[in-house]
Design a protein around this motif. Structure first.
Motif, PDB file in Angstrom:
ATOM      1  N   LYS A 136      55.250  67.646  35.790  1.00  0.00           N
ATOM      2  CA  LYS A 136      55.952  66.423  36.197  1.00  0.00           C
ATOM      3  C   LYS A 136      55.819  66.089  37.679  1.00  0.00           C
ATOM      4  O   LYS A 136      56.063  64.960  38.074  1.00  0.00           O
ATOM      5  CB  LYS A 136      57.429  66.544  35.825  1.00  0.00           C
ATOM      6  CG  LYS A 136      57.607  66.795  34.327  1.00  0.00           C
ATOM      7  CD  LYS A 136      59.028  66.739  33.935  1.00  0.00           C
ATOM      8  CE  LYS A 136      59.194  65.385  33.311  1.00  0.00           C
ATOM      9  NZ  LYS A 136      60.518  65.098  32.868  1.00  0.00           N
ATOM     10  N   GLU A 161      58.035  71.231  36.345  1.00  0.00           N
ATOM     11  CA  GLU A 161      57.476  71.275  35.003  1.00  0.00           C
ATOM     12  C   GLU A 161      58.595  71.470  33.997  1.00  0.00           C
ATOM     13  O   GLU A 161      59.690  71.903  34.356  1.00  0.00           O
ATOM     14  CB  GLU A 161      56.459  72.417  34.879  1.00  0.00           C
ATOM     15  CG  GLU A 161      57.076  73.788  35.058  1.00  0.00           C
ATOM     16  CD  GLU A 161      56.072  74.919  35.093  1.00  0.00           C
ATOM     17  OE1 GLU A 161      54.874  74.675  34.908  1.00  0.00           O
ATOM     18  OE2 GLU A 161      56.496  76.054  35.310  1.00  0.00           O
ATOM     19  N   GLU A 162      58.309  71.144  32.753  1.00  0.00           N
ATOM     20  CA  GLU A 162      59.246  71.370  31.654  1.00  0.00           C
ATOM     21  C   GLU A 162      58.515  72.105  30.548  1.00  0.00           C
ATOM     22  O   GLU A 162      57.346  71.828  30.284  1.00  0.00           O
ATOM     23  CB  GLU A 162      59.749  70.040  31.081  1.00  0.00           C
ATOM     24  CG  GLU A 162      60.856  69.402  31.832  1.00  0.00           C
ATOM     25  CD  GLU A 162      61.345  68.115  31.145  1.00  0.00           C
ATOM     26  OE1 GLU A 162      60.887  67.785  30.026  1.00  0.00           O
ATOM     27  OE2 GLU A 162      62.175  67.443  31.759  1.00  0.00           O
ATOM     28  N   ARG A 214      53.885  72.706  27.823  1.00  0.00           N
ATOM     29  CA  ARG A 214      54.250  72.558  29.236  1.00  0.00           C
ATOM     30  C   ARG A 214      53.908  71.141  29.659  1.00  0.00           C
ATOM     31  O   ARG A 214      52.777  70.694  29.496  1.00  0.00           O
ATOM     32  CB  ARG A 214      53.490  73.554  30.107  1.00  0.00           C
ATOM     33  CG  ARG A 214      53.755  73.312  31.597  1.00  0.00           C
ATOM     34  CD  ARG A 214      53.294  74.434  32.463  1.00  0.00           C
ATOM     35  NE  ARG A 214      51.857  74.412  32.686  1.00  0.00           N
ATOM     36  CZ  ARG A 214      51.248  75.148  33.603  1.00  0.00           C
ATOM     37  NH1 ARG A 214      51.938  75.988  34.361  1.00  0.00           N
ATOM     38  NH2 ARG A 214      49.952  75.085  33.742  1.00  0.00           N
ATOM     39  N   GLU A 266      58.854  73.266  26.391  1.00  0.00           N
ATOM     40  CA  GLU A 266      59.571  73.076  25.136  1.00  0.00           C
ATOM     41  C   GLU A 266      58.802  73.762  24.008  1.00  0.00           C
ATOM     42  O   GLU A 266      57.581  73.858  24.048  1.00  0.00           O
ATOM     43  CB  GLU A 266      59.787  71.599  24.837  1.00  0.00           C
ATOM     44  CG  GLU A 266      58.515  70.777  24.730  1.00  0.00           C
ATOM     45  CD  GLU A 266      58.769  69.293  24.578  1.00  0.00           C
ATOM     46  OE1 GLU A 266      58.709  68.816  23.415  1.00  0.00           O
ATOM     47  OE2 GLU A 266      59.009  68.629  25.594  1.00  0.00           O
TER      48      GLU A 266
END
Length: 168
Positions: A123, A108-109, A120, A111
């Motif tokens: 991915k 996950e990412e 969130r 930002e």
């Protein structure tokens, strides 16, 4: 004419939701690539209840395909079971018209972005179930009764059954 096939999108890519004023979330395109190759046995449930199984990929009753829109499914429902009757009735009337899914996040990412809440982006996941539900977290998911006599759902299910030796 509709029969016992339910189709739809259990997940749609890049659709943002807000989780309880804590964060925003979306599922990235390609999130299911690895899991569909490595863990192809996924079950379809009613309301995340493992006692109410509607189908599974290993049995050939559930077909899954990731495309540019999201995670598409085609489920051949057994109308002789109580769960199958419930699914056909509630989805047929559109009382239940959405989906959810059970998974473990592998990548996950996060930002901050311009919004008040962080974003969130999921991915990669280990997918183990998808479910028909009246209250999907992602409201753009879909489930509808379809005719398997003339659409891609029938072809996908038959291909999966042939691959597993269920259909010749």
């Amino acid at each position: 004419m509709a029969d016992n096939v339910i189709t739809g999108y259990a997940v749609k890519f890049n659709e943002q939701i807000v989780y309880g004023n804590y964060w925003r979330e979306k599922i990235a395109r390609g999130t299911f690539t690895r899991t569909l190759k490595e863990h192809p046995d996924v079950v379809m449930l009613l309301d995340h209840d493992s006692g109410r199984v509607l189908g599974r990929t290993a049995a050939g009753s559930l077909y899954l395909r990731q495309d540019s829109v999201g995670l598409y499914f085609a489920l051949t429902v057994d109308p002789s079971t109580p769960e199958g009757q419930t699914a056909l009735g509630t989805v047929g009337r559109q009382d239940v018209k959405g989906c959810s899914f059970g998974f473990v996040i592998r990548a996950e990412e996060w930002e901050d972005g311009d919004e008040k809440l962080p974003l969130r982006t999921i991915k990669d996941v280990d997918l183990f179930e998808i479910t028909l539900t009246a209250f999907p977290a992602y409201p753009t998911t879909t489930a509808a009764l379809r005719s398997s006599n003339s659409d891609a759902a029938r072809r996908g299910i038959e291909a999966a059954q042939r691959k597993r030796g269920i259909l010749k």
